[in-house]
Structure formats: structure tokens, C-alpha cells
Write an enzyme that holds these catalytic residues in place. Sequence first.
Site: not given
Length: 798
Positions: A751, A421
Site C-alpha cells: 500500500c 437548483h
Amino acid sequence: MRWIRFFHEVGLKDVPLVGGKNASLGEMIRELSPLGVKVPGGFATTSEAYWYFLTANGLKEAIAQELKDLDPDDPILLARASRRLRNLILKGEYPEDLEEEIRQAYRTLSQEAGEEALPVAVRSSATAEDLPTASFAGQQESYLYVQGEEDLLLHVKRAMASLFTARAISYRAHMGFDHLKVALSVGVQRMVRADTATSGVIFTLDPDTGHRGFVYITAIYGLGENIVQGRVGPDAYYVHKETLKAGYRALVHKKLGPKELTLAFDPREGRLRNRPTPPYLRNQFALSEDEALLLADWSLKIEEHYSGKRGAPTPMDIEWAKDGPTGELFILQARPETVHSQKTPVLRIHRLLERGEVLAEGLAVGEAIATGRARVLKDPKEMDRFQEGEVLVTETTNPDWEPIMKRAAAIVTERGGRTSHAAIVARELGVPAVVGAVGATRLIPEGEEVTVSCAEGEVGRVYRGALAFEVEEVRPETLPRTRTRILVNVGTPEEALRVSLLPTDGVGLLRMEFVFASHVRIHPLALTRFETLPEKVRRQVEELTEAYPDKRAYFVDTLAQGIGLIAAAFYPRPVLLRFSDFKTNEYARLIGGHLFEPKEENPMLGWRGASRYYHPDYKEGFLLEVAAVKKVREEMGLKNLMVMVPFCRTPEEGARVLEVMAEGGLRRGEEGLEVYVMAEIPSNVLEAEAFAELFDGFSIGSNDLTQLALGLDRDSERVARLFDERRETVKALCAMLIEKAHAKGKKVGICGQAPSDYPEFAAFLVAKGIDSLSLNPDALLRTVKKVAEIEAALDSGA
């Protein structure tokens, strides 16, 4: 019957008559049961029955008077009005014909099941719920294991009264619904005995990021109320939609949850009870892989059906359960997801600018950061203590907490998972939440300023003090397109879903060793040589691998799931995985690693990268890495995964690595497999033509290339000041590699860290014609703009 409809008699067009939840159940029974989707049968009282009940008891005027001029933000007045209205309904009497129809429908349902008094679930279904913009989820009450006619009549009335819980009144007011134009239909559904089995929640997108490429499944033992209320942390499963549709076993990632409690019906007490889940069950997954894939298949069918009905993609929020006596899986309800489907595509990147003392950690919900004064509450009745903009800290939440949550800057709960919830409401409100933060109510000081950060991957943290942070916001469509391919570096599976939503062409660097460290945690040879381990190390390994009789399978499965989630997140864009490049001292830190790793004076220049893969002292470990990649590509169907060989000193060494890969079933060129080599040693540049004969392309590792070009150890703080990728020596090597590789028709990317840190270095590479830049996520937006400027200047001849 006038006041009753059986589920098979209704569909989506009947929302005004039986509410969104019941209309959806009928729609699935009628349209999706023929496709194999199992939905338990039942019936619904109609909205007309609700109005009939109110009119017969003279309640309409009383409701209107009670709610007239009510301030929905005043918790005290709201609670009083709610209590009075619910009592009025509970004291009301059924009209004789309505009562008889409910009894008759229940008898029919019981007879069809072959039972005298069938256990049922009584679920509230508002006529305004499950709309694309408002789910009404959790606003009214549901009741489980109701049995017998008298019990049913009582709970139908309770369900009608729950239309006037404080949270439901507040929700309608804030969503702009007229209280006297929303009716309550009550669904009565055959009870699936999940209390002796399992249950859970499914989203047909990732509930945190909104990534639509996945079916996200959660599972616990017992009835699903524990998931919804956030009382337990569930198991989680990611199934990739596209490869599932193509017929692959597309369960790309799963994570074991604590599953602390099991909610079940106690026949001795005649009521539901929560009991601690036995440890042996907590350490097992609540769903088998086959069951997860079946639920994912059903979920796709549901999503496709609702999308067709609505004429637009419709991600779904689904509840499921497994029947203990029969072992059958069922869908209990399905409604449109209402958080991410309503969001405009704006990228907001939150970044912490400083660090502080960590007070508590849990699962991050959302990607935001917030600061505020901590308010530790035990019960929603304490809401008068809570001030706007404070951080709510509590054990768990349920819908009664929502008036407080709407005023919170952030939410921290000790229990719950991503579909609890607290997590669902936090997403709706757009506030960060940390759930499952064990001990938070004790560890976070009452009244002290704290920072709640959900911008650091899967782990959410609560820091002491109000730390500085920044938010960058951009619409993806406003970013310029570049000729140079823009890729991103990804470190761990947990950040992949968020990062994959950035406007990139794929992943230029996925470090396998990061997945090793965060997920596998055991040295490969401690698994291949398990029987030879000392007793103490065997126990450590066994703790993580007890579910795997074959210890090698633990490594392959765990590594494949980490890699698979990343490859699936970016699918079909390419993902370039670098095989492990730990140094010997780093391998030694893994469980059992000290038994297999030599002590080296300078591990940075020692037994690392390619030199390990074919060596008899590590080859069997490398073959496990190969097996994991093979599983991702062939079983999961993620052919966008490519591989890269690091620290390959000579072409001959490269050839030997390719031979070992082929021995393990990975062959360059087979089923589109591309194999790259890192360019991080001067020999990779000077002998680029020979390397180009073996590999599909190069990726520059600027850190190591700078280290070896300048002759310094980047781990040494004494020479750190000399480390600079922008030196002419390093730039000359990069330019030479690009020229040589292009002459051979091979691609070159980078990279390393340099383009992320230095825009001018990125500019140099683009001017030299590099094919791609792979950047850290936080440098992506600014670098894309810079690259576009450089390309425009080159085109104009400037």
C-alpha cells in the site's frame, strides 16, 4: 367529474391526463400507502381541462403564432413572448363548469381534513414531464399555502400560465417537445406544514457521482423551496441501501449544513417569509437518525416500485416534508432521476497540473475542471453581459438563470447545497459548479480568467488564472483483468464515492489518521479526560461536541461516519483500515493534543503505531478507535471493513494489540474480521513466520521500509536524494516477505507509494507473486495496463 381527478383515482398510466407529477402522486397513494409510505392527498385538473380553458378563451392560435419561428436562444425575444403568453392566460375566464368542479373538489378536500378552508399547495404538472430522459423539474411554477376558493382559482390559472415561462419555453425547445402538444395539469395537494418543521430532497443515488449504493437525504427547517432554489445549505445524510435492507442502522454518514434561512407562512402578513434560522437550530441536525432511516426505507420502496414498473433500475428524485402540528413525515412528490441514469459508463478523470491562488472555496459539484473569464451577475436580467464559455458567479440561481447557465463553462454560487437548483442544472449540463462559496461575488474579480476545479474531493475551488489540467477518459469494460488484485488507497470520506466507481477490487489502505484530522479534529484523550482540561481547551472541545454530553460518543460517532461512508461506497469489496499512525508531533496538533504528547527528537522512530495502543498513556484513546470500527461493522452492518496494525516492531507487541482489541470487542476471526499487519520494519520481514501466526496477512509500507532499510530519515531534506524504493536492499526484503508469507499461507499486498510512482517497481512485485497492489487513484489506470502486460509476459515465459 369531467375536469377533475382525485389523486387516488390516477396512476402512472395517466401521465397524458394529469402529467407526470400528479400521476406519480396517485401511483404512490394507490400502491405504496399500503406499505407505509405517507403521501398527502389532493386532486388534479386534467390536461383536457387545460385545452378546454384555452379553447374557451381562443388562445391556441395566439400561442401558436407567438411561438412560431421564435429563437429560444435569444433571451430578449424569449422574455417578451413569455410575458405576452402568460398575460393572455391570466386574463382568460374559467368556463362555468370547470370553475364549479374546482370549487367542489376543494370543498371535498377541506371537509375530509375537517377544515373550512384547507391550506393547499398548487403544483404544476406537465404532461411530458418526469420521463426517463427529461424531468421538467422547476420549469413551471408551484405555489404554497394557498387558502380559500378564490385564492385557489387564481393560483390554478397562474400555474397554467407558468407553462410559458421563458425557462419552460426554452427547455421544451431544447428537449425537442412541441409546445402545443404539452398540456398543463394542476395538482392541488393538502399542505404539509413544514414551515413549522422540516423538509428536504432525496436522491436514491449519490447526486454528484451517480453511485447507486446510497439514499442521499437533505434537510432544512421550513418549506423546501429554500433547498430547491439554493438559498440555504442543508444537512446531508447518506444511508447505505444494502445494509438497510438487511436490517442494520445503515446511516453511514451525516454532515451538518448551515441552514441559514427558514421559509414559513406569516399569518399576520398572510404570505410566506424567509427569516434567519436561530443559531441553536442551525447547530442541530434537522432530522433525527430514526427519521432519516424511515425516509430512506420509503425511498427504497419507491425506487423498487418504479423500477418494477419501468422494467429497469430507476433512481428517483423525491421531495419530502414533516408536518409541524402532527410530527408526521410525508412524501410530496417523486420522479425519475434524469442525469446519471442517462450517462454511459465512461470514466473521466480530471487532474490539475499546476496550482494557483485560491480565490473562493465551496462544495464541489461534479468532478470536472473548467477555465473561463469570470462574470459576476446579480440578476438574470443582466444576461446580455454574459458571453458563451464564461464562468457564472452569482449569489444563487433559480430556473430564470437557466438560459445563462447553458452558456457557462462553470458555475459558482455563494449559497446552496448539493441539491440546490445550481447543482442540479450543473449536473444536467455536465459543467463543474462550486456552490456555497461564501463571498464569491466579492472575492472573484470581474472579467478575470479563473479555473474552477471540482476534481479535488468534496471541496471545490476557484483559482486565479487559467491553470493547466488534463482529462483521462476510459471505458471500464476496456480495462484488462489481472490475476494480481488491484486495490486503491483512499485518504478521506469525501473522495470515496468517486474513487469507488473505478474498476478496483477494494481499498488496500484507508488511513484512520486522515479521518481524524479532517473530521474528528480533537485528540482522543481530550475527550476521555475532558473534565481535566484547562478552560481554554475545554471551550475549543465544547464548540465541536456540544451536541454530545458524553464526549467519547462524539469521537466514536464522527470517526464511524467517516469510515462508514468509505466502507459503504466500496461494499461488498474489502476495505482495509489502518489504525491511527500519527507521530507524536502530529497528534500534538489536534485540539488538546499538546497536553498529552511527549516531545520527541525523532518522532518518526518514536512512540507511534502499535506501541501506543496498549500503553497506559494512550490505551483509552485506542479503545475509542476500536469502538468506532465495531460500530461500523456491527451497527451499520459493513462487515467488509478489515483492520491493519501499523509499525508493529515485534510479534509480542502484535499479540498485546490483539488483546486490547479483544477487550474492546473486536476479535480476529469473529464475524469474518481479518486483521493485517503493516510490513514496514525489517523485523516484520525477518520474523515474518512469527507475525504470520498472529495476523491474516501483510501489507508492505514501502516508505517506512525503505527508510529503515537504508537508515535514513525520510523527513530530512538533506538525505532525501538517497531515498529510493527501487534499491536492491528494499526489493530483497519485499521478495523475502512474499516468499515467507506464502509459505505460511498468508497474503501479501503493498500500500506504499512506490507502485504508484514507479511502474518498474510494480512489475518487480508482480513477477515475485505479490497478491495485491494498492495504488493512488491517479495511477490506477496506467498501472492496471502495466500489470496486465507483465502477467501476459510471465505466462508466455518471456
